[in-house]
Write a protein that holds these residues in place. Structure first.
Motif, PDB file in Angstrom:
ATOM      1  N   MET A   1      -6.363  18.053 -14.411  1.00 30.73           N
ATOM      2  CA  MET A   1      -6.605  19.101 -14.151  1.00 30.73           C
ATOM      3  C   MET A   1      -7.738  19.570 -15.528  1.00 30.73           C
ATOM      4  N   LYS A   2      -8.927  20.575 -14.355  1.00 31.03           N
ATOM      5  CA  LYS A   2     -10.446  21.128 -14.918  1.00 31.03           C
ATOM      6  C   LYS A   2     -10.106  21.646 -16.140  1.00 31.03           C
ATOM      7  N   LYS A   3     -10.531  22.479 -17.190  1.00 29.93           N
ATOM      8  CA  LYS A   3     -10.330  23.310 -18.178  1.00 29.93           C
ATOM      9  C   LYS A   3     -11.742  23.578 -18.689  1.00 29.93           C
ATOM     10  N   SER A   4     -11.755  24.933 -19.578  1.00 23.65           N
ATOM     11  CA  SER A   4     -12.008  24.906 -20.474  1.00 23.65           C
ATOM     12  C   SER A   4     -12.035  24.497 -22.159  1.00 23.65           C
ATOM     13  N   TYR A   5     -13.524  24.528 -22.378  1.00 21.56           N
ATOM     14  CA  TYR A   5     -13.694  24.183 -23.706  1.00 21.56           C
ATOM     15  C   TYR A   5     -14.565  24.583 -24.353  1.00 21.56           C
ATOM     16  N   TYR A   6     -14.069  25.549 -25.769  1.00 25.48           N
ATOM     17  CA  TYR A   6     -14.888  25.870 -26.925  1.00 25.48           C
ATOM     18  C   TYR A   6     -15.326  25.169 -27.560  1.00 25.48           C
ATOM     19  N   LEU A   7     -16.893  24.950 -28.472  1.00 28.31           N
ATOM     20  CA  LEU A   7     -17.693  24.362 -29.365  1.00 28.31           C
ATOM     21  C   LEU A   7     -17.782  25.641 -30.418  1.00 28.31           C
ATOM     22  N   PHE A   8     -16.911  25.767 -31.523  1.00 25.66           N
ATOM     23  CA  PHE A   8     -16.689  26.958 -32.982  1.00 25.66           C
ATOM     24  C   PHE A   8     -18.062  25.959 -33.654  1.00 25.66           C
ATOM     25  N   ASN A   9     -18.360  25.348 -33.840  1.00 28.37           N
ATOM     26  CA  ASN A   9     -19.263  24.262 -34.725  1.00 28.37           C
ATOM     27  C   ASN A   9     -20.392  24.079 -34.237  1.00 28.37           C
ATOM     28  N   PRO A  10     -21.624  24.689 -35.088  1.00 22.54           N
ATOM     29  CA  PRO A  10     -22.977  24.126 -35.003  1.00 22.54           C
ATOM     30  C   PRO A  10     -23.043  22.456 -34.482  1.00 22.54           C
ATOM     31  N   GLY A  11     -23.964  22.826 -33.816  1.00 17.89           N
ATOM     32  CA  GLY A  11     -24.187  20.676 -33.444  1.00 17.89           C
ATOM     33  C   GLY A  11     -24.854  20.852 -31.892  1.00 17.89           C
ATOM     34  N   ARG A  12     -25.197  19.621 -32.071  1.00 16.19           N
ATOM     35  CA  ARG A  12     -25.684  19.291 -30.754  1.00 16.19           C
ATOM     36  C   ARG A  12     -25.012  17.910 -29.969  1.00 16.19           C
ATOM     37  N   LEU A  13     -25.244  19.000 -28.379  1.00 19.06           N
ATOM     38  CA  LEU A  13     -24.580  17.854 -27.353  1.00 19.06           C
ATOM     39  C   LEU A  13     -25.117  17.885 -25.931  1.00 19.06           C
ATOM     40  N   SER A  14     -24.960  16.050 -26.214  1.00 18.02           N
ATOM     41  CA  SER A  14     -26.266  15.414 -24.934  1.00 18.02           C
ATOM     42  C   SER A  14     -24.968  14.738 -24.083  1.00 18.02           C
ATOM     43  N   ARG A  15     -25.718  13.736 -23.326  1.00 19.42           N
ATOM     44  CA  ARG A  15     -25.443  13.270 -22.193  1.00 19.42           C
ATOM     45  C   ARG A  15     -24.936  12.447 -22.955  1.00 19.42           C
ATOM     46  N   LYS A  16     -24.017  11.960 -23.010  1.00 17.49           N
ATOM     47  CA  LYS A  16     -23.583  10.233 -22.908  1.00 17.49           C
ATOM     48  C   LYS A  16     -22.958   9.143 -21.923  1.00 17.49           C
ATOM     49  N   ASP A  17     -24.117   8.381 -21.056  1.00 19.99           N
ATOM     50  CA  ASP A  17     -23.618   7.751 -20.045  1.00 19.99           C
ATOM     51  C   ASP A  17     -23.120   8.575 -19.418  1.00 19.99           C
TER      52      ASP A  17
ATOM     53  N   TYR B   1     -17.846  27.188 -23.620  1.00 18.32           N
ATOM     54  CA  TYR B   1     -18.045  28.921 -24.205  1.00 18.32           C
ATOM     55  C   TYR B   1     -18.752  27.636 -25.773  1.00 18.32           C
ATOM     56  N   VAL B   2     -20.123  28.493 -26.136  1.00 17.75           N
ATOM     57  CA  VAL B   2     -19.842  28.432 -27.424  1.00 17.75           C
ATOM     58  C   VAL B   2     -20.457  29.336 -28.283  1.00 17.75           C
ATOM     59  N   PHE B   3     -19.277  29.135 -29.115  1.00 19.83           N
ATOM     60  CA  PHE B   3     -19.749  30.281 -30.586  1.00 19.83           C
ATOM     61  C   PHE B   3     -20.957  29.628 -32.038  1.00 19.83           C
ATOM     62  N   GLY B   4     -21.429  28.771 -32.091  1.00 21.74           N
ATOM     63  CA  GLY B   4     -22.316  28.372 -32.668  1.00 21.74           C
ATOM     64  C   GLY B   4     -23.393  27.732 -32.385  1.00 21.74           C
ATOM     65  N   SER B   5     -23.633  26.967 -33.406  1.00 29.93           N
ATOM     66  CA  SER B   5     -25.715  26.488 -32.330  1.00 29.93           C
ATOM     67  C   SER B   5     -25.811  25.435 -32.100  1.00 29.93           C
ATOM     68  N   LEU B   6     -26.239  25.580 -30.800  1.00 28.74           N
ATOM     69  CA  LEU B   6     -26.069  24.631 -30.390  1.00 28.74           C
ATOM     70  C   LEU B   6     -28.003  23.770 -30.255  1.00 28.74           C
ATOM     71  N   ASP B   7     -27.477  23.005 -30.350  1.00 26.78           N
ATOM     72  CA  ASP B   7     -28.896  21.715 -29.949  1.00 26.78           C
ATOM     73  C   ASP B   7     -28.840  20.993 -28.581  1.00 26.78           C
ATOM     74  N   ALA B   8     -29.830  21.703 -27.812  1.00 28.08           N
ATOM     75  CA  ALA B   8     -29.492  20.180 -26.615  1.00 28.08           C
ATOM     76  C   ALA B   8     -30.640  20.236 -25.561  1.00 28.08           C
ATOM     77  N   ASN B   9     -30.911  19.753 -24.885  1.00 32.26           N
ATOM     78  CA  ASN B   9     -32.820  19.504 -24.059  1.00 32.26           C
ATOM     79  C   ASN B   9     -31.956  19.026 -22.776  1.00 32.26           C
ATOM     80  N   SER B  10     -33.208  19.208 -21.971  1.00 34.72           N
ATOM     81  CA  SER B  10     -33.377  20.134 -20.045  1.00 34.72           C
ATOM     82  C   SER B  10     -32.704  18.812 -19.522  1.00 34.72           C
ATOM     83  N   ALA B  11     -32.572  17.454 -19.902  1.00 34.73           N
ATOM     84  CA  ALA B  11     -31.280  16.432 -20.178  1.00 34.73           C
ATOM     85  C   ALA B  11     -30.000  16.716 -19.238  1.00 34.73           C
TER      86      ALA B  11
END
Length: 334
Positions: A1-17, A46-56
């Protein structure tokens, strides 16, 4: 079942496979243990902290139909990334625009929206009034204001009436929730715990409405009660009016009165009150539970979730726009 995820901490989000990799960072920039988020189980981020991500990454999110909602330091909603619309209907878009442009057709949608919203406010207040809360003045004031909804002749007059209803409604909050008194509604930024709770939870309701609009053929930028504006999805504001008393306010009262949310969950900055991470987590847990809770739908004759109720409201708007069935806003019966 799909659900929402909440990101509180700053960090980097990227694709892994074929999944997502989130690497949190502390205040000194030190990286923590990576977390892997299964993309097939995610509806929104849902992003509550600073998020580092790219166009990919955003290309990957878009292909998988995952939206991202961003909030600032004060928990204000600041914007969303949405995948390309996959449900488009030119005829409906034209009709939605025509209904906004025609004052009579616009009022035929705006009045039922306020009628349903104020009814649900009254229903919430009467629940507590019947349990001994001294809020009779607020109940009587809203009942009187409601008599003027279908007498209004333009949206500006209707919005003025809605403002009076909401003022009477908020006047009852302190009697219902004495732990966090509400003297005045203050939004940007909120300066006390109750205003902070209302603002934060209202934004959750707004984004939930936006999500459901995205899964229909409606245009989220063309509204009927709120004035469409630059860089905002005003139709989500319209729908949120109906569901805030049922989803937001009842949840706030329950969390505070059951002491799940306490004074320790807030901190005061310069002229602002914000939620600590502990408070946000408790609210978001309750919010996800609330959206997945079900009720027996009177017309459909089956159980539907609160989240699906919002989607059904979108379908009802569509029927009015396409001249299939007159729109009536959702009114709680419990």
């Amino acid at each position: 079942m799909k659900k929402s995820y909440y990101l509180f901490n700053p960090g980097r989000l990227s694709r892994k496979d074929n999944t997502l990799k989130f690497v949190p960072e502390d205040e000194e920039g030190n990286q923590g243990q990576p977390r892997y988020l299964p993309v097939e189980q995610i509806t929104n981020l849902y992003v509550f902290g600073s998020l580092d991500a790219n166009s990919a990454l955003y290309n990957f999110l878009g292909k998988n139909g995952i939206g991202v909602h961003f909030f600032d330091f004060y928990e204000h909603y600041t914007g969303s990334f949405y995948p390309k619309e996959y449900l488009q209907a030119g005829q409906l878009h034209v009709q939605q625009s025509l209904h906004y442009a025609d004052p009579q057709k616009r009022m035929a949608l705006a009045q039922p929206l306020i009628d349903a919203a104020s009814f649900n406010m009254l229903k919430t207040l009467k629940y507590y009034y019947n349990r001994g809360r001294e809020i009779q003045d607020a109940v009587e004031a809203i009942e009187e204001y409601r008599q003027g909804i279908f007498v209004t002749t333009n949206v500006e007059e209707l919005m003025g009436l809605e403002g009076n209803i909401r003022q009477a409604y908020y006047a009852a909050f302190t009697d219902i929730c004495a732990t966090f008194p509400l003297e005045k509604r203050i939004k940007r930024p909120p300066t006390d715990p109750m205003n902070t709770l209302i603002s934060f939870c209202n934004m959750l309701c707004y984004t939930a409405c936006l999500d459901m609009i995205y899964h229909t053929q409606l245009d989220p930028t063309i509204s009927f009660l709120h004035e469409p504006g630059v860089r905002r999805f005003s139709l989500a504001l319209d729908l949120a009016e109906i569901f805030k008393p049922l989803l937001v306010d009842r949840m706030i009262f329950s969390l505070v009165n059951k002491k799940i949310i306490q004074p320790k969950d807030f901190k005061t900055e310069v002229n602002a009150c914000i939620l600590k991470e502990s408070g946000r987590k408790n609210i978001l847990k309750a919010w996800d539970t609330k959206l997945s809770d079900t009720i027996k739908h009177r017309k459909l004759g089956r159980n539907v979730s609160y989240k699906h109720l919002i989607k059904l409201e979108c379908y009802k708007l569509t029927k009015q726009l396409m001249d299939i069935e007159p729109y009536q806003g959702f009114k709680a019966w419990w």
